[in-house]
Design an enzyme around this catalytic site. Structure first.
Site, PDB file in Angstrom:
ATOM      1  N   ASP A   1      -0.551  -6.480   5.724  1.00  0.00           N
ATOM      2  CA  ASP A   1       0.582  -5.789   6.333  1.00  0.00           C
ATOM      3  C   ASP A   1       0.523  -6.012   7.838  1.00  0.00           C
ATOM      4  OD1 ASP A   1       1.333  -4.908   3.868  1.00  0.00           O
ATOM      5  OD2 ASP A   1       0.619  -2.853   4.147  1.00  0.00           O
TER       6      ASP A   1
ATOM      7  N   GLU B   1       8.837  -0.700  -4.362  1.00  0.00           N
ATOM      8  CA  GLU B   1       8.018   0.374  -3.794  1.00  0.00           C
ATOM      9  C   GLU B   1       8.339   1.642  -4.565  1.00  0.00           C
ATOM     10  OE1 GLU B   1       9.200   0.255   0.284  1.00  0.00           O
ATOM     11  OE2 GLU B   1       8.003  -1.529   0.721  1.00  0.00           O
TER      12      GLU B   1
END
Length: 290
Positions: A11, A130
């Site tokens: 990330d 998600e």
């Protein structure tokens, strides 16, 4: 069960590797290139770069990092975050990505998946879901790095993604992300039971048993790992110049790297070896399981 993949997920915020819990509270760990190179040399099957603020700010900022990585690392590289149009996808591929990951734009404009598959082929298009579990037990899909509620039920969205032609789905459990509590087996199995394209589980792993459970109980095709790898790798990667990060917020971890009690000191190599001993075939591990 075929040969399973271990994917290192990075990330990225700005030009730094970050990690948080539930996709929030991001702490700076170092430069993405150093970790990408380390994981490549340690046996990662693929790399996954996610710009965690791209959708929030309406842009993708990974091109320079992707270009540098693609020049010297020769495993598949997936890039996600802020990809809203076919032109955005073309730009990322031109900088060296092998696959792209779509989330926010895919939910807002599902036809983008179909168009991208038509132009680039299904094997190059990944859709990220998600997921957050609701009080009633249902899993709903979120966008903008888990920030925005959509009201879309996860399994129904996964089915739609498959119908639109995507080659893979990466399932992020926002509830488990960064916690070290293990993968959400119920979430992942609900998807693998209902779609036929490869499923990548992400969020929650802190030891090899968690990874084994995802492969054997949820029947996923690959695992995307972050915290379990990063908190170990940072001990082996050269110390960084802390002055480079003074404007980046939470840099406590790189000032004095420390272990987190929920995470073992695992490497990709050790994970693959352990999985092989448990009867799970991994790339690069050729031990015959009797």
């Amino acid at each position: 069960m075929g040969i399973q993949r271990i994917i290192a997920r990075l990330d990225i915020k700005g030009d730094n590797l970050v990690k948080g819990i539930h996709l929030e509270g991001l702490r700076v760990l170092g430069k993405p290139w150093s970790f990408a190179k380390y994981y490549y040399e340690n046996g990662a099957d693929e790399l996954f770069f996610q710009d965690v603020v791209a959708s929030l700010y309406g842009r993708n900022g990974l091109n320079e990092i992707v270009t540098q990585t693609a020049k010297e690392i020769f495993i598949p590289l997936t890039v996600g975050g802020g990809l809203r149009t076919i032109e955005d996808i073309i730009d990322v591929f031109r900088h060296g990505a092998d696959k792209v990951s779509l989330n926010s734009a895919a939910i807002k404009t599902p036809n983008l998946i179909e168009e991208a598959v038509r132009i680039f082929g299904s094997s190059n298009i990944v859709v990220t879901i998600e997921a957050i579990k609701q009080k009633n037990g249902k899993y709903l899909a979120y966008i903008d790095n888990g920030r925005e509620h959509t009201g879309i039920e996860v399994v129904e969205w996964a089915k739609k993604v498959e119908q639109l032609g995507a080659g893979e789905i990466l399932v992020t459990s926002v509830d488990r992300d960064g916690t070290g509590l293990g993968f959400d087996i119920e979430l992942n199995k609900s998807i693998t039971d209902n779609v036929n394209i490869p499923i990548i589980a992400h969020g929650g792993a802190s030891n090899v048993d968690h990874i084994e459970s995802a492969f054997k109980e949820a029947d996923v095709d690959a695992i995307a790992l972050a915290s379990i790898l990063h908190y170990s790798a940072v001990q082996d990667i050269e110390n960084v110049n802390q002055s480079e990060y003074q404007k980046e917020g939470n840099i406590d971890f790189i000032k004095k790297p420390r272990k987190f009690k929920n995470f073992g000191m695992e490497s990709i190599e050790s994970i693959k070896s352990s999985l092989s001993n448990k009867g799970i075939k991994c790339r690069g591990i050729y031990k015959e399981v009797i």
